[in-house]
Scaffold this motif. Sequence first.
Motif, short mmCIF file in Angstrom:
data_model
loop_
_atom_site.label_atom_id
_atom_site.label_comp_id
_atom_site.label_asym_id
_atom_site.label_seq_id
_atom_site.Cartn_x
_atom_site.Cartn_y
_atom_site.Cartn_z
N LEU A 22 -10.84 21.98 -1.46
CA LEU A 22 -10.52 23.39 -1.60
C LEU A 22 -9.08 23.57 -2.04
CD1 LEU A 22 -11.29 26.32 -1.39
CD2 LEU A 22 -10.88 26.20 1.08
N ARG A 23 -8.17 22.81 -1.45
CA ARG A 23 -6.76 22.90 -1.83
C ARG A 23 -6.59 22.52 -3.31
NH1 ARG A 23 -3.06 21.07 -4.51
NH2 ARG A 23 -0.94 21.25 -3.86
N ASP A 24 -7.29 21.49 -3.77
CA ASP A 24 -7.21 21.08 -5.17
C ASP A 24 -7.72 22.17 -6.10
OD1 ASP A 24 -6.21 18.66 -4.27
OD2 ASP A 24 -8.10 17.56 -4.60
N GLU A 25 -8.80 22.83 -5.71
CA GLU A 25 -9.34 23.93 -6.52
C GLU A 25 -8.37 25.10 -6.56
OE1 GLU A 25 -12.37 23.92 -8.44
OE2 GLU A 25 -11.85 21.84 -8.01
N LEU A 26 -7.74 25.40 -5.44
CA LEU A 26 -6.76 26.48 -5.40
C LEU A 26 -5.53 26.14 -6.23
CD1 LEU A 26 -7.14 27.59 -1.70
CD2 LEU A 26 -7.81 28.88 -3.74
N ALA A 27 -5.18 24.87 -6.32
CA ALA A 27 -4.07 24.45 -7.17
C ALA A 27 -4.37 24.74 -8.64
CB ALA A 27 -3.77 22.97 -6.96
N VAL A 28 -5.63 24.58 -9.03
CA VAL A 28 -6.05 24.91 -10.40
C VAL A 28 -5.86 26.41 -10.65
CG1 VAL A 28 -8.03 25.00 -11.98
CG2 VAL A 28 -7.64 22.96 -10.57
N VAL A 29 -6.27 27.23 -9.70
CA VAL A 29 -6.09 28.68 -9.83
C VAL A 29 -4.61 29.02 -9.90
CG1 VAL A 29 -6.44 30.91 -8.69
CG2 VAL A 29 -8.27 29.21 -8.70
N ALA A 30 -3.81 28.43 -9.00
CA ALA A 30 -2.37 28.71 -8.99
C ALA A 30 -1.72 28.34 -10.31
CB ALA A 30 -1.71 27.94 -7.84
N ALA A 31 -2.10 27.20 -10.87
CA ALA A 31 -1.54 26.77 -12.15
C ALA A 31 -1.92 27.73 -13.27
CB ALA A 31 -2.00 25.36 -12.48
N ALA A 32 -3.16 28.20 -13.27
CA ALA A 32 -3.61 29.13 -14.31
C ALA A 32 -2.87 30.46 -14.22
CB ALA A 32 -5.12 29.35 -14.19
N VAL A 33 -2.70 30.96 -13.01
CA VAL A 33 -1.98 32.23 -12.82
C VAL A 33 -0.52 32.06 -13.26
CG1 VAL A 33 -1.14 33.88 -11.10
CG2 VAL A 33 -3.50 33.10 -11.04
N GLY A 34 0.09 30.95 -12.86
CA GLY A 34 1.48 30.69 -13.25
C GLY A 34 1.64 30.56 -14.76
N GLY A 65 1.65 35.18 -14.26
CA GLY A 65 1.23 36.03 -13.15
C GLY A 65 1.99 35.74 -11.87
N ASP A 66 1.59 36.41 -10.81
CA ASP A 66 2.23 36.27 -9.51
C ASP A 66 1.31 35.54 -8.55
OD1 ASP A 66 4.66 37.75 -10.02
OD2 ASP A 66 3.39 39.53 -10.10
N LEU A 67 1.90 34.66 -7.76
CA LEU A 67 1.17 33.88 -6.78
C LEU A 67 1.70 34.21 -5.40
CD1 LEU A 67 -0.91 31.60 -6.41
CD2 LEU A 67 0.98 29.98 -6.63
N LEU A 68 0.81 34.68 -4.52
CA LEU A 68 1.18 35.01 -3.15
C LEU A 68 0.50 34.01 -2.24
CD1 LEU A 68 0.61 38.85 -3.45
CD2 LEU A 68 2.76 37.63 -3.66
N LEU A 69 1.30 33.25 -1.50
CA LEU A 69 0.79 32.18 -0.65
C LEU A 69 0.97 32.52 0.82
CD1 LEU A 69 2.44 29.13 -2.44
CD2 LEU A 69 0.11 29.96 -2.74
N CYS A 70 0.02 32.10 1.64
CA CYS A 70 0.17 32.18 3.08
C CYS A 70 1.26 31.18 3.47
CB CYS A 70 -1.14 31.85 3.77
SG CYS A 70 -0.98 31.75 5.56
#
Length: 86
Positions: A55-67, A71-76
């Motif tokens: 899941l973390r690896d998949e979210l890293a893909v999303v974060a990279a695409a947004v960046g 775009g803006d990335l809001l992390l817990c």
Amino acid sequence: AYGIAGEAVDVLIVELGLRAPGDARRLLDIVQPQIAVLTPLAASAGDDPAALGHLRDELAVVAAAVGAAGGDLLLCGDEALYADLP
């Protein structure tokens, strides 16, 4: 994006169901988020370290695409698995 009866909308909130390797790339072919909000992982993946890692690896893909799209990335801030995300 369009809302009810074809009216234009300014904001569309979508939850991406990332369950397996490759899900993020498939979903990013459909949506191109300008903002991503990444919530804590433990609640959705349970105590399985392998599932959390996928899941973390998949979210890293999303974060990279947004960046990459500016775009803006809001992390817990309490999620240790996000420590090395951009």
